[in-house]
Design a protein around this motif. Structure first.
Motif, mmCIF file in Angstrom:
data_model
loop_
_atom_site.group_PDB
_atom_site.id
_atom_site.type_symbol
_atom_site.label_atom_id
_atom_site.label_comp_id
_atom_site.label_asym_id
_atom_site.label_seq_id
_atom_site.Cartn_x
_atom_site.Cartn_y
_atom_site.Cartn_z
ATOM 1 N N TRP A 35 0.824 -1.213 0.000
ATOM 2 C CA TRP A 35 0.000 0.000 0.000
ATOM 3 C C TRP A 35 0.857 1.263 0.000
ATOM 4 C CZ3 TRP A 35 -5.207 -0.001 -0.618
ATOM 5 C CH2 TRP A 35 -5.824 -1.259 -0.552
ATOM 6 N N VAL A 46 -3.298 9.809 2.727
ATOM 7 C CA VAL A 46 -3.626 8.671 1.856
ATOM 8 C C VAL A 46 -2.926 7.480 2.483
ATOM 9 C CG1 VAL A 46 -3.687 7.793 -0.501
ATOM 10 C CG2 VAL A 46 -3.661 10.266 -0.091
ATOM 11 N N ASP A 93 -1.496 2.998 -2.588
ATOM 12 C CA ASP A 93 -1.831 4.343 -2.130
ATOM 13 C C ASP A 93 -0.925 5.389 -2.769
ATOM 14 O OD1 ASP A 93 -4.003 3.737 -0.553
ATOM 15 O OD2 ASP A 93 -2.902 3.749 1.337
ATOM 16 N N THR A 152 -4.541 4.073 3.848
ATOM 17 C CA THR A 152 -5.506 3.024 4.185
ATOM 18 C C THR A 152 -6.421 3.480 5.318
ATOM 19 O OG1 THR A 152 -3.930 1.932 5.708
ATOM 20 C CG2 THR A 152 -3.996 1.147 3.423
ATOM 21 N N TYR A 184 -11.980 2.780 2.149
ATOM 22 C CA TYR A 184 -10.888 3.735 2.294
ATOM 23 C C TYR A 184 -11.208 5.002 1.506
ATOM 24 C CZ TYR A 184 -7.800 -0.096 3.890
ATOM 25 O OH TYR A 184 -7.223 -1.133 4.564
#
Length: 341
Positions: free
Chosen positions: A112, A167, A126, A169, A285
Motif C-alpha cells: 500500500w 492517503v 496508495d 488506508t 478507504y
C-alpha cells in the motif's frame, strides 16, 4: 486502515512466552527500510516505527454507476462526498503557490505505502493515487513531500494542516467525518483476524479469544471493534500495524485484528500466518483532508473519477494489478462513488 479516532495507548504486561520467530525476512526488510536516511521529500512526523499493513477484501462492485444520496445526522452514508470539480479554490491555490503536495502516508504498509529497500523509494497502491492527485494539482513535474504518520495521528495532522491530505488506508467512518473530510471511496475492506497457521487455539472472532492478548493499532477501526466486542480478549494497542505482526511473530499476542486488505499483505510477508473467519465489517478507504478544504475534496474526487475510468485499462485497475492482485484476487474494480445532495 480503520475506525473511530483513537483512545490513549494501553500497554499490558504480557505473559512471557518463548518467541516464535517466523518470517523475519519480510519484516526485517521493512524495519531496515525505516533506518534508511530520509530524503528531502520524505519527512517523518515521528521516529520511524515498525509499521505495516497488507491486503484482502472481498468486494467487486466493478464500475457501478455513481450514486446520489440524501445525507442526514444518522450517518447512513458516511462514504458520501462532495461532487467533483476541477476548480481551484483556496486550498488548491495554497498547494500550487507552495509548489508541493504534503501527504501523510505510511512507509511500512506492504503493498500500500512502503519504502522499497532496494530503491529507497516509497511505493504502493496508495502512493500511485498520491502521484495522480499531485500531477493533476501541480502538473507533470509535481513535487510530493511524504510525511510518515502513525495511525492515531492522522486526524491531528490534518486538523493542524501539517499535511494537505492523508492517503494511508484510512477507513471512512461516522466518527471521522465529523473531524475530517473524505473523498469518495477508493477501496473496500473489512476487519478480520490474522493468526499463526499452527499452534493456535483461536478459531475466529468468538470466545476462543477469551483471556488471550490480541493486537490492534491505536486509533483504528480494529481497536474500536475490540473495545465494543472483546470476547474477553486482552487488547494490546500499538502505534502502527506492523508492530502487531512483529508481536505475533514473537509469540507476545495470539492474534491480530486489522483490515483484511492490510492483513493479506502481512501474510504475504510471513507465510506462517493467515486470515481466518469472514470479514466482520464493511468499510471503505478514502483520501482524508481538512474539513475546511472543500475545494480540495472536490478536486480529489475529480481525480478519482478519472482514475476509475477506462474499465480494465483504468489507472485504478493497473495499480491494483501491479500491487494487489496476487494477494487479493477477484476484485473487479473500485467502489462506485457516492455523492451528497
Amino acid at each position: 486502515m480503520n475506525g473511530s479516532s483513537g483512545t490513549g495507548r494501553s500497554w499490558r504486561r504480557l505473559p512471557h512466552r518463548r518467541p516464535r520467530l517466523r518470517g523475519w525476512g519480510g519484516v526485517a526488510a521493512m524495519a531496515g527500510a525505516c533506518a534508511v536516511a530520509l530524503t528531502a521529500t520524505v519527512l517523518p512526523l515521528l521516529p520511524c516505527d515498525a509499521a505495516s499493513q497488507g491486503a484482502q477484501p472481498s468486494q467487486g462492485p466493478g464500475l457501478a454507476r455513481a450514486q446520489q444520496v440524501s445525507v442526514d445526522d444518522s450517518c447512513a452514508h458516511p462514504e458520501a462526498s462532495l461532487r467533483p470539480s476541477s476548480a481551484s479554490g483556496d486550498a488548491v491555490r495554497r498547494i500550487q503557490q507552495r509548489g508541493y503536495l504534503a501527504v501523510g502516508v505510511d512507509q511500512n504498509s506492504y503493498l500500500w505505502g512502503y519504502r522499497d529497500p532496494e530503491t529507497g523509494q516509497i511505493v504502493g497502491f496508495d502512493i500511485d493515487l498520491v502521484k495522480a492527485i499531485a500531477k493533476d494539482v501541480l502538473g507533470g513535474d509535481a513535487k510530493i513531500v511524504y510525511r510518515t504518520i502513525p495511525t492515531d495521528q492522522r486526524i491531528t495532522a490534518l486538523q493542524q494542516h501539517s499535511v494537505d491530505m492523508v492517503v494511508r488506508t484510512m477507513s471512512i467512518t461516522c466518527a471521522r467525518i465529523k473531524q475530517v473530510a473524505f473523498s469518495t471511496a477508493y477501496f473496500e475492506v473489512g476487519q478480520q483476524l490474522l493468526v499463526p497457521k499452527t499452534g493456535t487455539s483461536v478459531t475466529g472472532f468468538n470466545d476462543s479469544l477469551n483471556a488471550k492478548p490480541v493486537c490492534a493499532a491505536s486509533g483504528s477501526t480494529a481497536e474500536a471493534l475490540l473495545e465494543s466486542q472483546s470476547h474477553g480478549a486482552q487488547l494490546l494497542r500499538v502505534p502502527n500495524q506492523l508492530d502487531c505482526l512483529v508481536r505475533l511473530q514473537l509469540g507476545q499476542v495470539d492474534a491480530v485484528l486489522t483490515d483484511n486488505a492490510l492483513a493479506a499483505g502481512q501474510a504475504a510477508q510471513d507465510p506462517a500466518v493467515h486470515l481466518i473467519g469472514q470479514p466482520l465489517t464493511q468499510e471503505t478507504y478514502g483520501v482524508a483532508m481538512n474539513l475546511g478544504d472543500t475545494d480540495l475534496v472536490r478536486r480529489v474526487n475529480k481525480v478519482l473519477d478519472d482514475y476509475r475510468a477506462g474499465g480494465a485499462n483504468s489507472p485504478w485497475m493497473q495499480s491494483y494489478n501491479k500491487w494487489l492482485a496476487h494477494n487479493l484476487p477477484g476484485v473487479t474494480g473500485p467502489p462506485a462513488p457516492v455523492y451528497k445532495d
